[in-house]
Design a protein around this motif. Structure first.
Motif, PDB file in Angstrom:
ATOM      1  N   LEU A  30      43.997  32.434  58.883  1.00  0.00           N
ATOM      2  CA  LEU A  30      43.231  32.266  57.667  1.00  0.00           C
ATOM      3  C   LEU A  30      43.239  30.818  57.145  1.00  0.00           C
ATOM      4  O   LEU A  30      42.120  30.354  56.790  1.00  0.00           O
ATOM      5  CB  LEU A  30      44.188  33.062  56.639  1.00  0.00           C
ATOM      6  N   TRP A  40      29.963  34.686  48.684  1.00  0.00           N
ATOM      7  CA  TRP A  40      30.929  35.802  48.062  1.00  0.00           C
ATOM      8  C   TRP A  40      31.610  36.622  49.216  1.00  0.00           C
ATOM      9  O   TRP A  40      32.616  37.244  49.161  1.00  0.00           O
ATOM     10  CB  TRP A  40      30.524  36.300  46.848  1.00  0.00           C
ATOM     11  N   ASN A  41      30.530  36.989  50.063  1.00  0.00           N
ATOM     12  CA  ASN A  41      30.839  38.289  51.152  1.00  0.00           C
ATOM     13  C   ASN A  41      32.024  37.673  52.040  1.00  0.00           C
ATOM     14  O   ASN A  41      33.049  38.717  52.447  1.00  0.00           O
ATOM     15  CB  ASN A  41      29.517  38.575  51.674  1.00  0.00           C
ATOM     16  N   THR A  42      32.076  36.446  52.287  1.00  0.00           N
ATOM     17  CA  THR A  42      32.901  35.888  53.153  1.00  0.00           C
ATOM     18  C   THR A  42      34.447  35.998  52.556  1.00  0.00           C
ATOM     19  O   THR A  42      35.388  36.807  53.123  1.00  0.00           O
ATOM     20  CB  THR A  42      32.881  34.694  53.628  1.00  0.00           C
ATOM     21  N   ILE A  61      35.017  37.726  49.923  1.00  0.00           N
ATOM     22  CA  ILE A  61      35.605  39.283  49.597  1.00  0.00           C
ATOM     23  C   ILE A  61      36.257  39.706  50.891  1.00  0.00           C
ATOM     24  O   ILE A  61      37.237  40.335  50.699  1.00  0.00           O
ATOM     25  CB  ILE A  61      34.530  39.836  49.170  1.00  0.00           C
ATOM     26  N   ALA A  62      35.514  39.431  51.957  1.00  0.00           N
ATOM     27  CA  ALA A  62      36.176  39.970  53.210  1.00  0.00           C
ATOM     28  C   ALA A  62      37.474  39.564  53.636  1.00  0.00           C
ATOM     29  O   ALA A  62      38.497  40.321  53.776  1.00  0.00           O
ATOM     30  CB  ALA A  62      35.232  39.598  54.481  1.00  0.00           C
ATOM     31  N   LEU A  63      37.880  38.049  53.282  1.00  0.00           N
ATOM     32  CA  LEU A  63      39.114  37.773  53.656  1.00  0.00           C
ATOM     33  C   LEU A  63      40.305  38.199  52.441  1.00  0.00           C
ATOM     34  O   LEU A  63      41.350  38.712  52.765  1.00  0.00           O
ATOM     35  CB  LEU A  63      39.041  35.906  52.992  1.00  0.00           C
ATOM     36  N   LEU A 110      39.964  41.164  51.103  1.00  0.00           N
ATOM     37  CA  LEU A 110      40.149  42.468  51.330  1.00  0.00           C
ATOM     38  C   LEU A 110      41.340  42.607  52.426  1.00  0.00           C
ATOM     39  O   LEU A 110      42.092  43.571  52.027  1.00  0.00           O
ATOM     40  CB  LEU A 110      38.769  43.057  51.622  1.00  0.00           C
ATOM     41  N   ILE A 111      41.293  41.630  53.117  1.00  0.00           N
ATOM     42  CA  ILE A 111      42.179  41.772  54.408  1.00  0.00           C
ATOM     43  C   ILE A 111      43.450  41.605  53.966  1.00  0.00           C
ATOM     44  O   ILE A 111      44.296  42.439  54.025  1.00  0.00           O
ATOM     45  CB  ILE A 111      41.813  40.791  55.596  1.00  0.00           C
ATOM     46  N   PHE A 143      40.299  40.144  43.813  1.00  0.00           N
ATOM     47  CA  PHE A 143      39.085  39.585  42.938  1.00  0.00           C
ATOM     48  C   PHE A 143      39.170  38.052  42.564  1.00  0.00           C
ATOM     49  O   PHE A 143      38.500  36.998  42.999  1.00  0.00           O
ATOM     50  CB  PHE A 143      38.941  40.295  41.634  1.00  0.00           C
ATOM     51  N   PHE A 154      35.331  31.112  46.542  1.00  0.00           N
ATOM     52  CA  PHE A 154      34.159  30.967  46.734  1.00  0.00           C
ATOM     53  C   PHE A 154      33.214  30.323  45.598  1.00  0.00           C
ATOM     54  O   PHE A 154      32.414  29.328  45.871  1.00  0.00           O
ATOM     55  CB  PHE A 154      33.637  32.621  46.578  1.00  0.00           C
ATOM     56  N   GLU A 212      31.182  40.344  58.312  1.00  0.00           N
ATOM     57  CA  GLU A 212      32.283  39.072  58.044  1.00  0.00           C
ATOM     58  C   GLU A 212      33.391  39.556  58.446  1.00  0.00           C
ATOM     59  O   GLU A 212      34.297  38.779  59.097  1.00  0.00           O
ATOM     60  CB  GLU A 212      32.240  38.448  56.670  1.00  0.00           C
ATOM     61  N   LEU A 213      33.995  40.637  57.778  1.00  0.00           N
ATOM     62  CA  LEU A 213      35.428  41.232  58.070  1.00  0.00           C
ATOM     63  C   LEU A 213      35.426  41.274  59.709  1.00  0.00           C
ATOM     64  O   LEU A 213      36.504  40.991  60.296  1.00  0.00           O
ATOM     65  CB  LEU A 213      35.363  42.720  57.566  1.00  0.00           C
TER      66      LEU A 213
END
Lengths: 250, 89, 170
Positions: free
Chosen positions: A92, A115-117, A119-121, A123-124, A170, A177, C18-19
């Motif tokens: 990370l 934002w997608n990136t 959010i992916a991080l 989310l993990i 969130f 971001f 991305e994930l």
């Protein structure tokens, strides 16, 4: 703001789209993510191909970062768990740091500025937090944490805790971001000003002063922001996971 | 002026004013946090590392409030989900 | 998908990509970076620990050796002191002996010298006595102009000197 990818990047995106477009959606962000990942992997392989007791060059750089992350984790969750989570937190930290810094290069886009990136991080981190929370305390013990100390306050406490838990990823994703993107946008607006002012050619000396000499200042601040945001993201991820795993505390 | 122009003008106004208002509180908050941190370091210079870490973390939390407002402003400006509904195309 | 919705947009496909890319990166780095580096860090800390332990042991050894040397040196010093003292004592005794010897010899010499002197003295006295007797006989014979029997004269003088000796010499 539609086609914000610069020429070289756009070329790369189009080329990859032709090859992989059928299976995966290709985006400037995704291309940048892959570039960053490949760069990190190459750095890692170069550093690890000749590991020495006395570090030098790339190995030294990576070791400083990893040691820092490890130290941060050992203070939060103890040595054993720190060793277990080191690959995740180290990856990370590396990925976010390189992504943030690459956004400062003109012509390239920060993957974390999308934002997608983030959010992916986030989310993990979110999934791992709850997975290890349940694993550490058991399902019932974990749900008990949501109810709070007084049972008849459960109808009030459960939604609050629930929203609190949802707000964590969130805010984590938005923080990273928005920081990256706002810097990117500030630089973009200044670049836009250069174009507008030079087209109209009014008061050339005075008006061009601002867009030409402000970007370096913003970039200097940007380097600081990149480092701090990396630290904050990794630190918060560590805090969330260690709080979820530790025994009854609050 | 027709509705679309009014909508755009008010959106821009809302975004600008919203960000302006949103920075007031966190600005004061960050100032207070920094001043307390400086006091703490002045009183105990050996604890500066720990104070620095906590300060940066706290500033990040405070900053995220502004960033929420920024995100909302950007949504208003560029990605308003009601935009197509109102303007029509 | 590209540029869809401006700056703020969430599209689940991109999110999934991305994930997936992050997970792949995590996997690859875990295999190629974190495993060797963790091992290296562990090795290094172990080595440092070992080195410090060895240093500690060496230090103790050195301390012991130093102590030994010190002890030996002290012993040696003591021994040397003893030897010197012994030598001094022996020398003293020898000196005493030599002094005593020479004293004795000197005494002997003095004694012998005294004896010789005594003898000479006696001889001289005897001579003197004889001469005195002769002289007195000569004088007496001259005065008396008659010669007394020599042996009688000697007898006379001897008596006289004997009488004188009894009064004056002794």
């Amino acid at each position: 703001m539609e086609a914000e990818a610069p020429f070289l990047l756009q070329f790369l995106v189009d080329w990859l789209n032709q090859i992989l477009g059928k299976w995966i959606p290709i985006n400037a962000t995704i291309v940048m993510t892959w570039l960053v990942s490949i760069g990190i992997i190459i750095l890692a392989i170069v550093a690890c191909s000749s590991l020495k007791m006395i570090p030098k060059g790339a190995q030294n750089l990576l070791e400083i970062l990893i040691e820092q992350v490890l130290q941060l984790m050992e203070g939060m969750m103890g040595q054993k768990k720190a060793k277990f989570f080191l690959p995740l937190m180290g990856t990370l930290a590396l990925f976010i740091l390189v992504s943030n810094l690459i956004g400062l290069v003109p012509g390239l886009k920060a993957p974390t500025g999308d934002w997608n990136t983030t959010i992916a991080l986030a989310l993990i981190v979110f999934i791992l937090t709850h997975f290890f929370g349940i694993k550490g305390k058991g399902l019932i013990g974990y749900l008990k944490h949501f109810v709070g100390p007084i049972w008849w306050l459960a109808p009030l406490m459960v939604p609050i805790h629930f929203i609190g838990e949802l707000a964590k990823p969130f805010s984590l994703s938005i923080r990273l971001f928005a920081n990256m993107m706002s810097k990117h946008m500030a630089l973009g607006c200044l670049a836009l000003l250069i174009i507008i002012f030079s087209k109209k050619a009014i008061l050339f000396a005075q008006t061009l002063f601002i867009p030409l000499f402000l970007p370096p200042v913003i970039m200097m601040l940007g380097v600081l922001t990149c480092l701090i945001q990396t630290f904050v993201f990794v630190f918060l991820a560590i805090v969330y996971i260690s709080i979820a795993m530790e025994e009854e505390e609050h | 002026m027709d509705g679309a122009v009014w909508f755009f003008a008010l959106s821009v106004l809302a975004a600008g004013v919203g960000i302006g208002i949103a920075t007031i509180g966190p600005g004061i908050g960050q100032g207070i946090a920094t001043s307390k941190a400086v006091e703490g370091v002045a009183r105990q210079p050996e604890a500066s590392g720990k104070i620095m870490t906590i300060l940066i973390l706290g500033l990040a939390f405070i900053e995220s409030l502004v960033l929420y407002a920024l995100v909302i402003a950007l949504i208003i400006l560029f990605g308003n989900p009601a935009l197509t509904h109102i303007v029509g195309h | 998908m590209e540029g869809h919705g401006g700056v703020i947009s969430i599209s689940w496909q991109i999110l999934l990509v991305e994930l997936a890319s992050f997970l792949i990166l995590l996997f690859v780095l875990g295999k190629f970076l974190f495993k060797p580096i963790t091992k290296l860090l562990e090795n290094r800390s172990n080595q440092i620990k070992n080195t410090f332990e060895t240093i500690e042991v060496e230090k103790q050894n050195i301390e012991k050796i130093k102590q030994d040397y010190q002890n030996q040196l002290n012993e040696l010093n003591k021994k040397v002191g003893e030897i010197i003292q012994e030598a001094t004592r022996k020398g003293d005794i020898q000196r005493q002996e030599i002094i005593a010897q020479s004293q004795k010899e000197a005494n002997k010499l003095v004694e012998r010298a005294t004896a010789v002197i005594e003898k000479e003295k006696e001889k001289a006295i005897l001579e003197l006595k004889n001469q005195t007797a002769e002289l007195s006989i000569l004088a007496a014979s001259k005065i008396l102009e008659r010669s007394i029997d020599e042996s009688m004269a000697y007898q006379l003088v001897d008596d006289f000197i004997e009488g004188m000796n009894k009064e004056t010499l002794h």
